[in-house]
Design a protein around this motif. Structure first.
Motif, PDB file in Angstrom:
ATOM      1  N   MET A 184       0.832  -1.184   0.000  1.00 36.96           N
ATOM      2  CA  MET A 184       0.000   0.000   0.000  1.00 36.96           C
ATOM      3  C   MET A 184       0.880   1.252   0.000  1.00 36.96           C
ATOM      4  O   MET A 184       1.980   1.228   0.522  1.00 36.96           O
ATOM      5  CB  MET A 184      -0.906   0.027   1.217  1.00 36.96           C
ATOM      6  CG  MET A 184      -1.984  -1.024   1.208  1.00 36.96           C
ATOM      7  SD  MET A 184      -3.086  -0.798   2.587  1.00 36.96           S
ATOM      8  CE  MET A 184      -4.543  -0.277   1.745  1.00 36.96           C
ATOM      9  N   ALA A 185       0.328   2.312  -0.557  1.00 37.17           N
ATOM     10  CA  ALA A 185       1.040   3.590  -0.591  1.00 37.17           C
ATOM     11  C   ALA A 185       0.021   4.718  -0.469  1.00 37.17           C
ATOM     12  O   ALA A 185      -1.146   4.550  -0.810  1.00 37.17           O
ATOM     13  CB  ALA A 185       1.811   3.716  -1.899  1.00 37.17           C
ATOM     14  N   GLU A 186       0.517   5.860   0.016  1.00 35.76           N
ATOM     15  CA  GLU A 186      -0.361   7.019   0.063  1.00 35.76           C
ATOM     16  C   GLU A 186      -0.674   7.459  -1.360  1.00 35.76           C
ATOM     17  O   GLU A 186       0.213   7.482  -2.215  1.00 35.76           O
ATOM     18  CB  GLU A 186       0.289   8.176   0.821  1.00 35.76           C
ATOM     19  CG  GLU A 186       0.158   8.072   2.306  1.00 35.76           C
ATOM     20  CD  GLU A 186       0.546   9.365   3.011  1.00 35.76           C
ATOM     21  OE1 GLU A 186       1.096  10.289   2.381  1.00 35.76           O
ATOM     22  OE2 GLU A 186       0.278   9.436   4.216  1.00 35.76           O
ATOM     23  N   LEU A 187      -1.915   7.847  -1.573  1.00 39.92           N
ATOM     24  CA  LEU A 187      -2.359   8.254  -2.900  1.00 39.92           C
ATOM     25  C   LEU A 187      -1.460   9.335  -3.486  1.00 39.92           C
ATOM     26  O   LEU A 187      -1.048   9.251  -4.639  1.00 39.92           O
ATOM     27  CB  LEU A 187      -3.813   8.746  -2.824  1.00 39.92           C
ATOM     28  CG  LEU A 187      -4.406   9.299  -4.105  1.00 39.92           C
ATOM     29  CD1 LEU A 187      -4.530   8.207  -5.143  1.00 39.92           C
ATOM     30  CD2 LEU A 187      -5.749   9.934  -3.844  1.00 39.92           C
ATOM     31  N   ARG A 188      -1.117  10.336  -2.687  1.00 39.72           N
ATOM     32  CA  ARG A 188      -0.337  11.463  -3.226  1.00 39.72           C
ATOM     33  C   ARG A 188       1.037  11.036  -3.726  1.00 39.72           C
ATOM     34  O   ARG A 188       1.625  11.727  -4.556  1.00 39.72           O
ATOM     35  CB  ARG A 188      -0.236  12.584  -2.214  1.00 39.72           C
ATOM     36  CG  ARG A 188       0.607  12.262  -1.019  1.00 39.72           C
ATOM     37  CD  ARG A 188       0.781  13.491  -0.142  1.00 39.72           C
ATOM     38  NE  ARG A 188       1.063  13.063   1.213  1.00 39.72           N
ATOM     39  CZ  ARG A 188       0.504  13.562   2.274  1.00 39.72           C
ATOM     40  NH1 ARG A 188      -0.373  14.520   2.163  1.00 39.72           N
ATOM     41  NH2 ARG A 188       0.814  13.113   3.466  1.00 39.72           N
ATOM     42  N   SER A 189       1.565   9.916  -3.264  1.00 38.32           N
ATOM     43  CA  SER A 189       2.867   9.462  -3.748  1.00 38.32           C
ATOM     44  C   SER A 189       2.753   8.742  -5.096  1.00 38.32           C
ATOM     45  O   SER A 189       3.771   8.499  -5.743  1.00 38.32           O
ATOM     46  CB  SER A 189       3.532   8.546  -2.720  1.00 38.32           C
ATOM     47  OG  SER A 189       2.858   7.305  -2.641  1.00 38.32           O
ATOM     48  N   LEU A 190       1.542   8.420  -5.504  1.00 34.90           N
ATOM     49  CA  LEU A 190       1.328   7.683  -6.747  1.00 34.90           C
ATOM     50  C   LEU A 190       0.889   8.558  -7.909  1.00 34.90           C
ATOM     51  O   LEU A 190       0.889   8.103  -9.050  1.00 34.90           O
ATOM     52  CB  LEU A 190       0.249   6.613  -6.529  1.00 34.90           C
ATOM     53  CG  LEU A 190       0.523   5.572  -5.451  1.00 34.90           C
ATOM     54  CD1 LEU A 190      -0.714   4.716  -5.240  1.00 34.90           C
ATOM     55  CD2 LEU A 190       1.721   4.731  -5.825  1.00 34.90           C
ATOM     56  N   VAL A 191       0.486   9.796  -7.618  1.00 37.41           N
ATOM     57  CA  VAL A 191      -0.127  10.639  -8.638  1.00 37.41           C
ATOM     58  C   VAL A 191       0.622  11.959  -8.789  1.00 37.41           C
ATOM     59  O   VAL A 191       1.456  12.319  -7.967  1.00 37.41           O
ATOM     60  CB  VAL A 191      -1.612  10.904  -8.315  1.00 37.41           C
ATOM     61  CG1 VAL A 191      -2.383   9.587  -8.216  1.00 37.41           C
ATOM     62  CG2 VAL A 191      -1.782  11.722  -7.046  1.00 37.41           C
ATOM     63  N   THR A 192       0.277  12.683  -9.838  1.00 34.10           N
ATOM     64  CA  THR A 192       0.870  13.980 -10.104  1.00 34.10           C
ATOM     65  C   THR A 192       0.279  15.062  -9.209  1.00 34.10           C
ATOM     66  O   THR A 192       0.994  15.905  -8.689  1.00 34.10           O
ATOM     67  CB  THR A 192       0.654  14.364 -11.584  1.00 34.10           C
ATOM     68  OG1 THR A 192       1.163  13.320 -12.403  1.00 34.10           O
ATOM     69  CG2 THR A 192       1.343  15.661 -11.919  1.00 34.10           C
ATOM     70  N   LYS A 193      -1.049  15.026  -9.032  1.00 27.34           N
ATOM     71  CA  LYS A 193      -1.716  16.072  -8.248  1.00 27.34           C
ATOM     72  C   LYS A 193      -3.080  15.598  -7.781  1.00 27.34           C
ATOM     73  O   LYS A 193      -3.779  14.883  -8.495  1.00 27.34           O
ATOM     74  CB  LYS A 193      -1.880  17.326  -9.104  1.00 27.34           C
ATOM     75  CG  LYS A 193      -2.528  18.480  -8.381  1.00 27.34           C
ATOM     76  CD  LYS A 193      -2.489  19.727  -9.224  1.00 27.34           C
ATOM     77  CE  LYS A 193      -3.024  20.859  -8.405  1.00 27.34           C
ATOM     78  NZ  LYS A 193      -2.250  22.051  -8.495  1.00 27.34           N
ATOM     79  N   VAL A 194      -3.455  16.024  -6.570  1.00 28.85           N
ATOM     80  CA  VAL A 194      -4.815  15.838  -6.063  1.00 28.85           C
ATOM     81  C   VAL A 194      -5.347  17.234  -5.794  1.00 28.85           C
ATOM     82  O   VAL A 194      -4.718  18.016  -5.079  1.00 28.85           O
ATOM     83  CB  VAL A 194      -4.850  15.003  -4.762  1.00 28.85           C
ATOM     84  CG1 VAL A 194      -6.277  14.851  -4.270  1.00 28.85           C
ATOM     85  CG2 VAL A 194      -4.211  13.649  -4.974  1.00 28.85           C
TER      86      VAL A 194
END
Length: 99
Positions: A1-11
């Motif tokens: 598992m990983a925090e969403l923000r570490s997987l994406v460009t921007k939230v």
């Protein structure tokens, strides 16, 4: 598992009128989009906002690698109970979700 923000460009979260909020998750790649699409549920978003899952709308925009959620604001924009008139601070909470 990983925090969403570490997987994406921007939230990003923002107003969608005085009664609704929109959360845009910009994934940046097809791989990231697939992981967010498959790993993030409406029930997770509803839990953060203490919203009914039936009121949360989800949009998977594959060609842009964006996952979008729209839901009723916890308080009407500008009401005494409203703690974020622009809806921008909710993005931080979504970014902390583990997927």
């Amino acid at each position: 598992m990983a925090e969403l923000r570490s997987l994406v460009t921007k939230v990003r979260s923002k107003n969608a009128g005085p009664f609704w909020l929109t959360i845009d998750i910009f994934c940046g790649s097809a791989e990231s989009f697939a992981r967010v699409r498959d790993g993030l549920s409406v029930s997770q978003i509803a839990a953060v906002f203490e919203a009914d899952t039936q009121t949360v709308k989800r949009f998977d925009i594959e060609n842009l690698h964006v996952v979008k959620f729209s839901l009723p604001r916890p308080a009407v924009q500008g009401a005494v109970e409203d703690r974020d008139m622009h809806g921008a601070s909710w993005a931080a909470l979504i970014g902390e979700l583990d997927i």
